[in-house]
Design a protein around this motif. Structure first.
Motif, PDB file in Angstrom:
ATOM      1  N   ASP A 143      -3.023   8.364   1.081  1.00 52.23           N
ATOM      2  CA  ASP A 143      -1.563   8.308   1.118  1.00 52.23           C
ATOM      3  C   ASP A 143      -1.007   9.557   1.788  1.00 52.23           C
ATOM      4  OD1 ASP A 143      -1.717  10.369  -0.751  1.00 52.23           O
ATOM      5  OD2 ASP A 143      -1.069   9.136  -2.441  1.00 52.23           O
ATOM      6  N   GLU A 144       0.299   9.734   1.753  1.00 55.57           N
ATOM      7  CA  GLU A 144       0.936  10.856   2.436  1.00 55.57           C
ATOM      8  C   GLU A 144       0.490  12.199   1.877  1.00 55.57           C
ATOM      9  OE1 GLU A 144       5.088  10.175   2.149  1.00 55.57           O
ATOM     10  OE2 GLU A 144       5.095   8.501   3.585  1.00 55.57           O
ATOM     11  N   ALA A 145       0.077  12.194   0.605  1.00 55.50           N
ATOM     12  CA  ALA A 145      -0.381  13.439  -0.021  1.00 55.50           C
ATOM     13  C   ALA A 145      -1.877  13.658   0.175  1.00 55.50           C
ATOM     14  CB  ALA A 145      -0.044  13.433  -1.509  1.00 55.50           C
ATOM     15  N   GLY A 146      -2.528  12.756   0.899  1.00 54.93           N
ATOM     16  CA  GLY A 146      -3.965  12.888   1.130  1.00 54.93           C
ATOM     17  C   GLY A 146      -4.823  12.356   0.011  1.00 54.93           C
ATOM     18  N   ILE A 147      -4.237  11.617  -0.934  1.00 59.61           N
ATOM     19  CA  ILE A 147      -4.985  11.059  -2.062  1.00 59.61           C
ATOM     20  C   ILE A 147      -5.503   9.677  -1.685  1.00 59.61           C
ATOM     21  CG2 ILE A 147      -4.830  10.259  -4.453  1.00 59.61           C
ATOM     22  CD1 ILE A 147      -2.631  12.326  -4.905  1.00 59.61           C
ATOM     23  N   PRO A 148      -6.796   9.413  -1.861  1.00 60.01           N
ATOM     24  CA  PRO A 148      -7.334   8.076  -1.567  1.00 60.01           C
ATOM     25  C   PRO A 148      -6.725   7.023  -2.491  1.00 60.01           C
ATOM     26  CG  PRO A 148      -9.096   9.706  -1.764  1.00 60.01           C
ATOM     27  CD  PRO A 148      -7.850  10.346  -2.285  1.00 60.01           C
ATOM     28  N   ARG A 149      -6.240   5.933  -1.897  1.00 66.82           N
ATOM     29  CA  ARG A 149      -5.619   4.844  -2.652  1.00 66.82           C
ATOM     30  C   ARG A 149      -6.291   3.520  -2.298  1.00 66.82           C
ATOM     31  NH1 ARG A 149      -2.445   6.888  -6.787  1.00 66.82           N
ATOM     32  NH2 ARG A 149      -1.188   8.640  -6.004  1.00 66.82           N
ATOM     33  N   ILE A 150      -6.392   2.628  -3.285  1.00 68.30           N
ATOM     34  CA  ILE A 150      -6.889   1.284  -3.032  1.00 68.30           C
ATOM     35  C   ILE A 150      -5.765   0.483  -2.384  1.00 68.30           C
ATOM     36  CG2 ILE A 150      -7.732  -0.845  -4.072  1.00 68.30           C
ATOM     37  CD1 ILE A 150      -9.060   0.800  -6.219  1.00 68.30           C
ATOM     38  N   CYS A 151      -6.095  -0.173  -1.278  1.00 69.61           N
ATOM     39  CA  CYS A 151      -5.088  -0.909  -0.522  1.00 69.61           C
ATOM     40  C   CYS A 151      -5.440  -2.391  -0.425  1.00 69.61           C
ATOM     41  CB  CYS A 151      -4.955  -0.341   0.892  1.00 69.61           C
ATOM     42  SG  CYS A 151      -4.361   1.364   0.946  1.00 69.61           S
ATOM     43  N   LEU A 152      -4.408  -3.211  -0.471  1.00 68.43           N
ATOM     44  CA  LEU A 152      -4.511  -4.635  -0.180  1.00 68.43           C
ATOM     45  C   LEU A 152      -3.749  -4.883   1.106  1.00 68.43           C
ATOM     46  CD1 LEU A 152      -5.126  -7.618  -0.798  1.00 68.43           C
ATOM     47  CD2 LEU A 152      -3.117  -7.643  -2.305  1.00 68.43           C
ATOM     48  N   ASN A 153      -4.445  -5.353   2.118  1.00 66.22           N
ATOM     49  CA  ASN A 153      -3.850  -5.588   3.435  1.00 66.22           C
ATOM     50  C   ASN A 153      -3.214  -4.327   4.013  1.00 66.22           C
ATOM     51  OD1 ASN A 153      -4.554  -8.326   3.144  1.00 66.22           O
ATOM     52  ND2 ASN A 153      -2.630  -8.768   2.098  1.00 66.22           N
ATOM     53  N   GLY A 154      -3.886  -3.203   3.794  1.00 69.19           N
ATOM     54  CA  GLY A 154      -3.443  -1.939   4.368  1.00 69.19           C
ATOM     55  C   GLY A 154      -2.354  -1.229   3.605  1.00 69.19           C
ATOM     56  N   GLN A 155      -1.860  -1.816   2.506  1.00 69.51           N
ATOM     57  CA  GLN A 155      -0.797  -1.215   1.708  1.00 69.51           C
ATOM     58  C   GLN A 155      -1.340  -0.826   0.332  1.00 69.51           C
ATOM     59  OE1 GLN A 155       2.341  -0.689   2.978  1.00 69.51           O
ATOM     60  NE2 GLN A 155       1.510  -1.495   4.899  1.00 69.51           N
ATOM     61  N   ALA A 156      -1.011   0.391  -0.100  1.00 68.60           N
ATOM     62  CA  ALA A 156      -1.468   0.850  -1.413  1.00 68.60           C
ATOM     63  C   ALA A 156      -0.966  -0.092  -2.496  1.00 68.60           C
ATOM     64  CB  ALA A 156      -0.971   2.268  -1.675  1.00 68.60           C
ATOM     65  N   ARG A 157      -1.886  -0.508  -3.358  1.00 65.09           N
ATOM     66  CA  ARG A 157      -1.538  -1.460  -4.415  1.00 65.09           C
ATOM     67  C   ARG A 157      -2.291  -1.081  -5.682  1.00 65.09           C
ATOM     68  NH1 ARG A 157       0.427  -6.875  -4.851  1.00 65.09           N
ATOM     69  NH2 ARG A 157       0.841  -7.120  -7.076  1.00 65.09           N
ATOM     70  N   PHE A 158      -1.562  -0.661  -6.721  1.00 63.07           N
ATOM     71  CA  PHE A 158      -2.213  -0.326  -7.981  1.00 63.07           C
ATOM     72  C   PHE A 158      -2.757  -1.604  -8.612  1.00 63.07           C
ATOM     73  CE2 PHE A 158      -2.475   0.560 -12.510  1.00 63.07           C
ATOM     74  CZ  PHE A 158      -3.136   1.782 -12.506  1.00 63.07           C
ATOM     75  N   GLN A 159      -4.023  -1.572  -8.981  1.00 64.54           N
ATOM     76  CA  GLN A 159      -4.661  -2.734  -9.579  1.00 64.54           C
ATOM     77  C   GLN A 159      -4.692  -2.553 -11.087  1.00 64.54           C
ATOM     78  OE1 GLN A 159      -8.235  -4.068  -7.625  1.00 64.54           O
ATOM     79  NE2 GLN A 159      -7.297  -3.932  -5.604  1.00 64.54           N
ATOM     80  N   ASN A 160      -3.834  -3.316 -11.741  1.00 70.59           N
ATOM     81  CA  ASN A 160      -3.641  -3.241 -13.186  1.00 70.59           C
ATOM     82  C   ASN A 160      -4.444  -4.368 -13.817  1.00 70.59           C
ATOM     83  OD1 ASN A 160      -2.582  -2.492 -15.671  1.00 70.59           O
ATOM     84  ND2 ASN A 160      -0.751  -3.749 -15.432  1.00 70.59           N
TER      85      ASN A 160
ATOM     86  N   LEU B 248     -11.122 -12.361   9.915  1.00 71.21           N
ATOM     87  CA  LEU B 248     -10.960 -11.149  10.720  1.00 71.21           C
ATOM     88  C   LEU B 248      -9.474 -10.904  10.898  1.00 71.21           C
ATOM     89  CD1 LEU B 248     -13.616 -12.115  13.421  1.00 71.21           C
ATOM     90  CD2 LEU B 248     -13.972 -10.614  11.448  1.00 71.21           C
ATOM     91  N   LEU B 249      -9.000  -9.788  10.361  1.00 71.63           N
ATOM     92  CA  LEU B 249      -7.575  -9.479  10.351  1.00 71.63           C
ATOM     93  C   LEU B 249      -7.313  -8.221  11.141  1.00 71.63           C
ATOM     94  CD1 LEU B 249      -4.925 -10.527   9.121  1.00 71.63           C
ATOM     95  CD2 LEU B 249      -5.346  -9.038   7.163  1.00 71.63           C
ATOM     96  N   SER B 250      -6.293  -8.259  11.997  1.00 72.34           N
ATOM     97  CA  SER B 250      -5.936  -7.108  12.820  1.00 72.34           C
ATOM     98  C   SER B 250      -4.909  -6.261  12.093  1.00 72.34           C
ATOM     99  CB  SER B 250      -5.376  -7.576  14.169  1.00 72.34           C
ATOM    100  OG  SER B 250      -4.973  -6.476  14.948  1.00 72.34           O
ATOM    101  N   LEU B 251      -5.317  -5.076  11.661  1.00 75.65           N
ATOM    102  CA  LEU B 251      -4.403  -4.155  10.985  1.00 75.65           C
ATOM    103  C   LEU B 251      -3.969  -3.075  11.978  1.00 75.65           C
ATOM    104  CD1 LEU B 251      -6.261  -3.747   7.558  1.00 75.65           C
ATOM    105  CD2 LEU B 251      -4.232  -5.103   8.019  1.00 75.65           C
ATOM    106  N   PRO B 252      -2.752  -2.504  11.864  1.00 81.10           N
ATOM    107  CA  PRO B 252      -1.860  -2.645  10.704  1.00 81.10           C
ATOM    108  C   PRO B 252      -0.816  -3.748  10.814  1.00 81.10           C
ATOM    109  CG  PRO B 252      -1.074  -0.880  12.107  1.00 81.10           C
ATOM    110  CD  PRO B 252      -2.328  -1.401  12.758  1.00 81.10           C
ATOM    111  N   ASP B 253      -0.665  -4.411  11.989  1.00 82.25           N
ATOM    112  CA  ASP B 253       0.439  -5.355  12.106  1.00 82.25           C
ATOM    113  C   ASP B 253       0.199  -6.660  11.346  1.00 82.25           C
ATOM    114  OD1 ASP B 253      -1.382  -6.741  13.627  1.00 82.25           O
ATOM    115  OD2 ASP B 253      -0.345  -6.424  15.529  1.00 82.25           O
ATOM    116  N   CYS B 254      -1.066  -7.045  11.149  1.00 80.79           N
ATOM    117  CA  CYS B 254      -1.449  -8.202  10.331  1.00 80.79           C
ATOM    118  C   CYS B 254      -0.934  -9.533  10.882  1.00 80.79           C
ATOM    119  CB  CYS B 254      -0.944  -8.055   8.883  1.00 80.79           C
ATOM    120  SG  CYS B 254      -1.626  -6.644   8.009  1.00 80.79           S
ATOM    121  N   ARG B 255      -0.389  -9.535  12.090  1.00 85.20           N
ATOM    122  CA  ARG B 255       0.157 -10.787  12.612  1.00 85.20           C
ATOM    123  C   ARG B 255      -0.881 -11.617  13.367  1.00 85.20           C
ATOM    124  NH1 ARG B 255       5.444  -8.567  15.596  1.00 85.20           N
ATOM    125  NH2 ARG B 255       3.930  -6.923  16.073  1.00 85.20           N
ATOM    126  N   SER B 256      -1.901 -10.969  13.858  1.00 89.70           N
ATOM    127  CA  SER B 256      -2.939 -11.704  14.577  1.00 89.70           C
ATOM    128  C   SER B 256      -4.245 -11.636  13.793  1.00 89.70           C
ATOM    129  CB  SER B 256      -3.143 -11.115  15.980  1.00 89.70           C
ATOM    130  OG  SER B 256      -3.574  -9.767  15.893  1.00 89.70           O
TER     131      SER B 256
END
Length: 618
Positions: free
Chosen positions: A332-349, A217-225
């Protein structure tokens, strides 16, 4: 008529030691200090009738299937035949008399089998891709023997007989089969049968840990707790104690060469074992135990932090691990759905991974072979593998967990004979015209048999239950290209109920029903066109497939692929141009891409590596 293939070997297949085959502990998510590995030479026989053979045909090296060269058999089991196994089972009767239970485990047996201990049926199982276990204590000889002592190991050992009867209908029925086909060719490969994952057993106390469920169980967006919810499952409520160690990394996790052998040790903080304890908690089995985790370290591809923990329940002690990470779709800022890892957009190659080997077929010849495939893809800059319509031994997922490789896990496809004019050729044209076909036409999609649909549902649930604890898995891919697809919306609801922490690719390729978390596109022939959706991320779940045959490293003269090249220069130029065009689509909304594929497989020579993993073509 099929053309005979040239037999290739991997470097690990050439070095297989029959006395020490795949000796690593098979189940890293629930590990005990001791176990008995049963891999090695067994007796085998193939019969036309379901009748235990009076004599056996020879020896087979378990866990390699009889169709593989490493098994020592090299023979295709036909749907009308039965495959029999037999081996001796040395049982410590002293432990059994002291109340221990003996649990027998099979990693996978394709497709249906009966298990006999001393001539008595001890278990039966249907499904060629999922593990199963049986408590065989009551079937063992010597449990009531007089004499002997705890220290007299020789007198405690009693010989028993373990036998299996296997039948594999392969692609002649609706059972799960992946890419297997009796008449191999093109994108379908040699069918295999029987035992193809490790067989092992372990002694456990009468009250023992049967399963561990971990829910980070991860608390986003700070991810510290953060915290973790752990459920220890057993037959009855019993006191349990959980000790979580400080998170650890493995050497080589970020892509270096060092420390990536089959079972390398974690790099843990220095200090005594008490200094290394992060958190402790007590509770009872079959109840949730929530433990707070201070100063969280998140799992990423570059820094795959793992939290190891120990569970004590009476006389039983097991080890496991988990990771803190989240996979989600966010705008994202343009309103485009992005896949995120730990709340951050991350392209999966990513790369499509069939999991076939020229010498072991479905079975990798060694643990090091698994690590090679994963690490070579990391070195090339890929951060994701799509495990294609196959379930690997849990060792493979463990290596992805510790090395930081994201996994998209396909459900294994089944169904009756595929109507390729519909699910492949017509569907490709329909997808080109952006016409979505409903998946209620069950006969055309090879899912008319209700028993087959029910079996698929059961196996999807079991797949998620078995693999859910692996933090590297980001996506469940339910259907691929309409192979045995049915009622995708209902299946998506089912998968979401089983696991709400991961993303869902409802229908990879075509026959999209608008559900799940992804607009999933396959692109081989036409110009790529897509429009980002408002809620679902857009992914290129298969593309590329450029082919090049390397003489001396190809199994077949006949070639299959999506663009044949005569030399490496042409292949590389086409590959880099295709990758450049793919990358240009990322600002337009593309969130992930899966290149076809990691290695050649038989006629399909579109791998980054050759089938024997000796030549990297790209």
């Amino acid at each position: 008529m099929m053309i005979r293939m040239e037999q290739l070997y991997t470097r690990w297949g050439r070095e297989v030691d029959a006395g020490h085959v795949l000796q690593e502990y098979p189940r890293p998510l629930l590990k005990r200090k001791s176990y008995v590995n049963l891999n090695g030479y067994w007796d085998y026989a193939i019969t036309e009738k379901f009748r235990k053979p009076e004599g056996y045909d020879g020896k087979i090296l378990v866990p390699f299937s009889p169709e593989s060269v490493l098994s020592g058999v090299g023979r295709q089991l036909r749907p009308e035949e039965y495959l029999w196994y037999r081996t001796g089972l040395s049982v410590d009767s002293d432990k059994l008399r002291r109340g221990f239970r003996l649990i027998l485990h099979f990693g996978a047996v394709d497709q249906a089998c009966l298990v006999y201990v001393n001539g008595q049926e001890a278990a039966r199982h249907m499904g060629g891709y999922l593990p199963f276990s049986a408590d065989i204590t009551e079937y063992c000889l010597g449990t009531q023997c007089a004499g002997g002592s705890a220290g007299a190991e020789e007198s405690a050992a009693v010989e028993n007989e373990l036998a299996l009867a296997v039948r594999d209908l392969s692609d002649t029925s609706y059972h799960a089969r992946g890419k297997q086909k009796l008449k191999r060719g093109g994108m379908f490969y040699t069918a295999q049968s029987g035992i193809w994952q490790t067989v092992w057993m372990e002694y456990v106390p009468a009250c023992y840990v049967k399963e561990l469920l971990t829910e980070p169980l991860l608390s986003l967006p700070d991810c510290r707790s953060g915290s973790v919810r752990i459920t220890v499952r057993g037959d009855a409520a019993a006191p349990v104690k959980i000790r979580i160690r400080k998170p650890a990394l493995y050497q080589g996790a970020a892509g270096e060469d060092g420390g990536v052998s089959g079972d390398s040790s974690p790099v843990e903080p220095a200090g005594s074992s008490s200094d290394n304890c992060l958190a402790e908690a007590s509770g009872f089995s079959n109840r949730e135990i929530t433990i707070a985790l201070p100063d969280c370290k998140l799992w990423t591809c570059e820094m795959p932090w793992l939290y190891y923990f120990t569970v004590e329940m009476g006389e039983d002690t097991v080890e496991s691990y988990f990771a803190l990470r989240t996979f989600s779709v966010e705008k994202d800022e343009a309103g485009i759905p992005r896949i995120c890892l730990n709340g951050q957009a991350r392209f999966q190659n990513g790369v499509l991974d069939q999991g076939y080997w020229p010498d072991g077929l479905y079975t990798a010849p060694s643990d090091e072979a698994f690590v090679f495939d994963i690490m070579e893809m990391k070195k090339m800059g890929f951060n994701m593998l799509r495990k294609h319509v196959k379930i690997e031994p849990q060792r493979w997922y463990y290596h992805c967990d510790r090395l930081g490789m994201i996994v998209w896990q396909d459900m294994v496809n089944g169904g009756s004979y595929y109507k390729h004019w519909f699910v492949t050729y017509a569907a490709t044209l329909f997808s080109r015209k952006r016409c979505n076909i409903p998946d209620t036409c069950l006969r055309l999609l090879s899912r008319a048999d209700q028993r087959g649909r029910a079996e698929f549902v059961r196996e999807v649930k079991e797949t998620i239950r078995i693999l859910k604890g692996h933090p590297s898995i980001a996506v469940w891919v339910i259907f691929n290209e309409g192979w045995g697809q049915f009622h995708a919306k209902k299946m998506t609801e089912l998968v979401r109920k089983c696991d709400s922490s991961r993303l869902i690719d409802q229908a990879s390729g075509w026959f999209d029903q608008g559900g799940g978390d992804m607009q999933s596109i396959h692109h081989y022939f036409f110009r790529l066109k897509f429009a980002p959706e408002k809620k679902r991320a857009t992914v290129l779940s298969e593309f590329g497939g450029y082919s090049l045959r390397i003489p001396g490293h190809s199994a077949c003269r006949k070639l299959y692929g999506y663009g044949i090249h005569k030399d490496r220069e042409g292949l590389r130029a086409a590959y880099h141009e295709r990758m450049r065009r793919m990358e240009a689509q990322i600002p337009e909304g593309l969130c992930a891409a899966v290149y076809t594929q990691l290695s050649d497989v038989e006629e399909e020579v579109n791998g980054i590596f050759t089938f024997d993993r000796e030549v990297r073509k790209l």
